[in-house]
Enzyme design. Structure first.
Site, PDB file in Angstrom:
ATOM      1  N   GLU A   3       0.863  -1.184   0.000  1.00  0.00           N
ATOM      2  CA  GLU A   3       0.000   0.000   0.000  1.00  0.00           C
ATOM      3  C   GLU A   3       0.902   1.238   0.000  1.00  0.00           C
ATOM      4  OE1 GLU A   3      -3.202  -0.392   2.864  1.00  0.00           O
ATOM      5  OE2 GLU A   3      -3.281  -2.537   2.553  1.00  0.00           O
ATOM      6  N   LYS A  69      -0.319   4.534  -4.986  1.00  0.00           N
ATOM      7  CA  LYS A  69       0.456   3.296  -4.878  1.00  0.00           C
ATOM      8  C   LYS A  69       1.325   3.061  -6.116  1.00  0.00           C
ATOM      9  CE  LYS A  69      -3.454   1.325  -2.418  1.00  0.00           C
ATOM     10  NZ  LYS A  69      -4.499   0.286  -2.460  1.00  0.00           N
TER      11      LYS A  69
END
Ligand SMILES: [Zn+2]
Length: 290
Positions: A3, A69
């Protein structure tokens, strides 16, 4: 799945060692070539492997940055700027090494799909065990419209206002709050791990609908997400499954996670429960989270 904090860890390690270096030779794995021949677009997106190799040779890496991301390699060749956008998928990893043998673990050495040999003789390697990651060569961000639709970076001044406006839209009102905060149009870079943590820290049940939470509650939740993302960045990210930074190192945030992956609630001792939200397993404490 890496993440935002994990990708930030990769970028912080990659940027100083990649900057200013020029790609001399590009190798793409047989697996990717074969998959592309079958029309499957494995890893290298939107371009043939031949064109990708031709285009990438001679590119100088000007800078490496993160957006949500994604890893952005800002490139330049013969005065023209372009962008290589990399998403790590489930198990993608970049390594900066002198030889393949320098990559710390066999499983990463066995799944090298894109290898840049640099003019200085070093290697910049993309390895991906499960092949859900991607690299995409673009002229600029606008060439791939989904990138422009991402919410602002959560640490930017505008991100909270954007979050509150989006989360108040009618289309989100009946959706579970966890699904809403994992939506990259609402807030950037918050996936299953940090959504789970932020909801636990705010004592919010993941299945509550966005419409059931007040504006004040949503604002507090936004700040709880930002806080847990920042805490994880500071800890070098969470080492869940196959995340590694470019030196093969893993972060320590997993030791600090209070709900994700837990069988027992650290606050009240209750056995945790889980439910599926937007296809992802959501762990929560039935006592602490309402
Ligand atoms: Zn509890």
């Amino acid at each position: 799945m890496p993440e935002l904090p994990e990708v930030e860890g990769v970028v912080r390690a990659l940027a100083p060692v990649a900057k200013g270096r020029t790609i001399q030779e590009v190798t793409v794995s047989d697996t990717v070539i074969h998959s592309k021949q079958l029309g499957k677009e494995a890893i290298i997106k939107g371009i043939t492997t031949e064109d990708f190799r031709t285009e990438m040779v001679g590119m100088t890496i000007m800078e490496v940055t993160r957006r949500s991301k994604y890893i952005y390699f800002h490139l330049q060749k013969e005065g023209n700027a372009c962008l290589l956008v990399s998403h790590l998928g489930m198990t993608g990893a970049w390594f900066n090494v002198n030889t393949i043998d320098d990559i710390p673990e066999l499983k990463f050495r066995k799944h090298i799909h894109v290898l840049f040999k640099m003019e200085d003789g070093g290697l910049l390697v993309y390895s991906d065990i499960r092949r859900f990651g991607e690299v995409r060569l673009l002229g600029c961000e606008a060439d791939h419209p989904p990138l422009l639709k991402m919410a602002p970076e959560p640490f930017e001044a505008d991100a909270c206002r954007h979050f509150l406006e989006m989360a108040a839209l009618a289309k989100y009102a009946r959706k579970p709050i966890k699904e809403v905060i994992m939506d990259g149009h609402v807030i950037s870079g918050c996936g299953n791990i940090y959504a789970t943590e932020a909801l636990f820290n705010m004592s919010i049940h993941p299945g509550r609908t966005a419409g059931q939470i007040s504006e004040k509650g949503k604002k507090e939740l936004f700040h709880a997400i930002v806080a847990v993302l920042q805490e994880s960045i500071d800890a070098g990210g969470s080492s869940i499954s196959d995340y590694r930074n470019i030196n093969g190192e893993a972060g320590t945030m997993q030791e600090r996670l209070r709900m994700y992956g837990r069988k027992v609630c650290a606050v009240c001792g209750a056995t945790t429960e889980s439910m599926k939200i937007a296809g992802r397993t959501s762990v929560y404490c039935p006592t602490c989270q309402k």
